[in-house]
Enzyme design. Structure first.
Site: not given
Ligand SMILES: *[C@@H]1O[C@H](CO)[C@@H](O)[C@H](O)[C@H]1NC(C)=O
Ligand SMILES: *[C@@H]1O[C@H](CO)[C@@H](O)[C@H](O)[C@H]1NC(C)=O
Ligand SMILES: *[C@@H]1O[C@H](CO)[C@@H](O)[C@H](O)[C@H]1NC(C)=O
Ligand SMILES: *[C@@H]1O[C@H](CO)[C@@H](O)[C@H](O)[C@H]1NC(C)=O
Ligand SMILES: *[C@@H]1O[C@H](CO)[C@@H](O)[C@H](O)[C@H]1NC(C)=O
Ligand SMILES: *[C@@H]1O[C@H](CO)[C@@H](O)[C@H](O)[C@H]1NC(C)=O
Length: 483
Positions: A187, A189, A194, A402
């Site tokens: 997960h 990122k 370089d 996010h």
């Molecule tokens: C974070 O939480 C949400 C809601 O539970 C979920 O849909 C999402 O996939 C999770 N991951 C990320 C990338 O934030």
């Protein structure tokens, strides 16, 4: 945030203390002795040679590069914060600059790839930026840049078209099968360019992360010390990306780091003194010396004496994906302890959208309910809602905050994980932790330190028209978790 893959059974839960945990793997006594001597030499030398950094092997290396750090954001189309809030550079412009400046290498650690809107079968004009990023990426190999991409094992939901295009352009792509290895997903990122520049933050390799989802990250330039250390986390993903790979126990010595919560790398960021390290999750992916992501987060909370401000997409004192669901109060306990024992002022700004888990809200209300005028416990919880026009509302998995960061009076924590159990026990994530108590106000730079800038972003969002108090049910209920 798109493919919510189902997770396997959780490991038995550990009791998470306040001190950051480090990697497992028993060392024989002789190795421990050598380690002690190395640590001693490390400290001793650090004093003799300020301004230098060294790798885990004790090999001194000049870190004369003047590290610059920049806060980077994606603000979804149609949002505005009014006058007085100077915008930070966009994720898009930062990525395009990084791509444009790459001369020999680019490593990307990523969850999934949907940079064109083929995935939604729409002609969404706001996908143009993602498509430009992909076009630029596809040109790199021909320019002599070695491109490596580590990606979570692609799911059926995310067709690997971008990845196929990258491979035929000459890039090396490895799918890391974390579902098999840890029961989680990759997960993380981050980008490494370089061996000197990097990006880490919440943005996925998704066109929506540039124009339709609110994201926050940091870019660091001309900073080989930090890039080299993050590179070790990338190499771990890379090693796990070969078919049939297994997680080494312990990780070979060249993956270990000297920079962690106890001994962060001391350096200058934009000319201000800072102590910095990268944390990583899950524990099985941490080599010796690496602070676990949960430990990093808990140690930042534990060090706070005045305030803890948190902006995160989802916050749950449970696991989110494993069955059966487990209670997982590691972070919630630490926050309540800070409030009760040190009178720390807490503020949580949590993202909410249609897909929010319904179980998140009662736990947030419970935290907010501890606020009390007579006991002087100070905690407030607000929900951040990204507005959407009718057309925008039709874009799947978009229009959400996010962000995943925390700021205290001492430190900034910029991460890639939601704040719920699975993310720290099974899913691979990482965070940049910057300990910076000094203010830049006196240094003449005028813009403040990265910690101060992050605090300003939090204030902007907290007091914006897009956030609603958790007690103000009418404002948020119909929009949060209704799916
Ligand atoms: C974070 O939480 C949400 C809601 O539970 C979920 O849909 C999402 O996939 C999770 N991951 C990320 C990338 O934030
Ligand atoms: C990095 O260093 C180069 C060479 O000294 C310089 O041209 C560039 O502006 C620096 N980048 C940043 C963001 O400071
Ligand atoms: C450690 O060494 C191995 C073998 O030479 C190499 O494949 C791997 O990439 C190295 N790891 C790091 C973090 O440099
Ligand atoms: C930051 O550094 C100071 C001084 O070294 C230390 O007291 C504090 O605990 C550190 N804070 C964090 C969050 O690690
Ligand atoms: C605390 O006092 C203020 C002002 O009197 C009031 O508006 C607020 O509702 C009180 N909060 C709680 C949690 O009792
Ligand atoms: C650091 O310097 C860069 C480039 O000079 C600037 O864009 C950025 O805002 C500065 N960051 C901080 C935290 O002052």
């Amino acid at each position: 945030m798109k493919p919510n893959s189902t997770y396997k059974q959780l490991d038995p839960l550990q009791d998470h203390g306040v001190l950051p945990k480090r990697c497992r793997g028993a060392l024989p006594p002789i190795a421990l002795l050598i380690l002690f001597i190395l640590i001693f030499l490390f400290f001793f030398n650090l004093r003799l040679n300020p301004g230098r950094c060294r790798g885990a092997g004790g090999d001194a290396k000049a870190c004369a590069d003047p590290c610059r750090i920049v806060l980077v954001e994606s603000i979804p189309e149609g949002m505005s914060f009014g006058a007085g809030s100077a915008p930070n550079p966009s994720t898009f412009s930062t990525w395009m600059n990084l791509l444009g400046s790459a001369t020999h290498s680019l490593d990307i650690a990523s969850f999934y790839w949907t940079l064109t809107n083929e995935d939604t079968h729409t002609q969404e004009p706001s996908a143009t930026q993602g498509e430009q990023v992909l076009q630029e990426l596809l040109r790199l190999s021909r320019r002599g840049v070695t491109v490596r991409v580590a990606v979570s094992r692609p799911s059926a939901k995310a067709p690997p078209r971008d990845l196929q295009a990258l491979e035929s352009s000459g890039a090396a792509v490895r799918a890391v099968d974390l579902p098999r290895l840890t029961g989680g997903v990759l997960h993380t990122k981050f980008w490494l360019v370089d061996g000197a520049h990097l990006y880490v933050g919440s943005a996925n390799m998704d066109w929506r992360s540039l124009t339709q989802v609110k994201e926050l990250g940091a870019a660091v330039y001309n900073c080989s010390c930090l890039a080299e250390d993050l590179g070790k986390i990338f190499e771990a993903y890379w090693a796990l990306g070969v078919p049939g790979a297994s997680i080494p126990v312990p990780w070979p010595a060249n993956y270990s780091t000297a920079f962690n919560a106890e001994t962060p790398l001391e350096l200058q960021l934009n000319g201000s003194a800072a102590a910095v390290y990268f944390s990583s999750s899950p524990p099985a992916l941490c080599a010796t010396g690496r602070t676990e992501d949960l430990g990093a987060l808990l140690s930042v909370i534990a060090a706070a004496e005045a305030f803890v401000d948190i902006a995160v997409m989802s916050y749950l004192p449970t696991t989110e994906f494993s069955h059966p669901q487990r209670f997982w109060p590691a972070i919630d306990d630490a926050l309540r302890r800070a409030m009760v024992e040190r009178r720390v002022r807490l503020r949580l700004l949590v993202g909410c959208w249609r897909h929010s888990q319904a179980t998140m809200f009662p736990f947030l209300k419970s935290l907010a309910a501890v606020a009390d005028n007579r006991s002087h416990y100070s905690v407030a919880v607000r929900l951040f809602m990204v507005p959407a026009s009718a057309a925008q509302a039709r874009i799947p998995y978009a229009r959400v905050n996010h962000n995943k960061y925390m700021v205290t009076e001492k430190a900034a924590y910029i991460g890639t994980s939601n704040w719920s159990g699975d993310y720290f026990t099974q899913t691979a994530g990482s965070a940049l932790v910057v300990n910076q108590t000094v203010s830049a106000a006196g240094t003449g730079t005028g813009t403040g330190t990265i910690r101060e800038q992050l605090a300003a972003v939090f204030e902007r969002d907290w007091s914006s028209q897009y956030s609603a108090d958790i007690g103000d049910t009418e404002r948020w209920q119909s929009r949060c978790g209704s799916h």
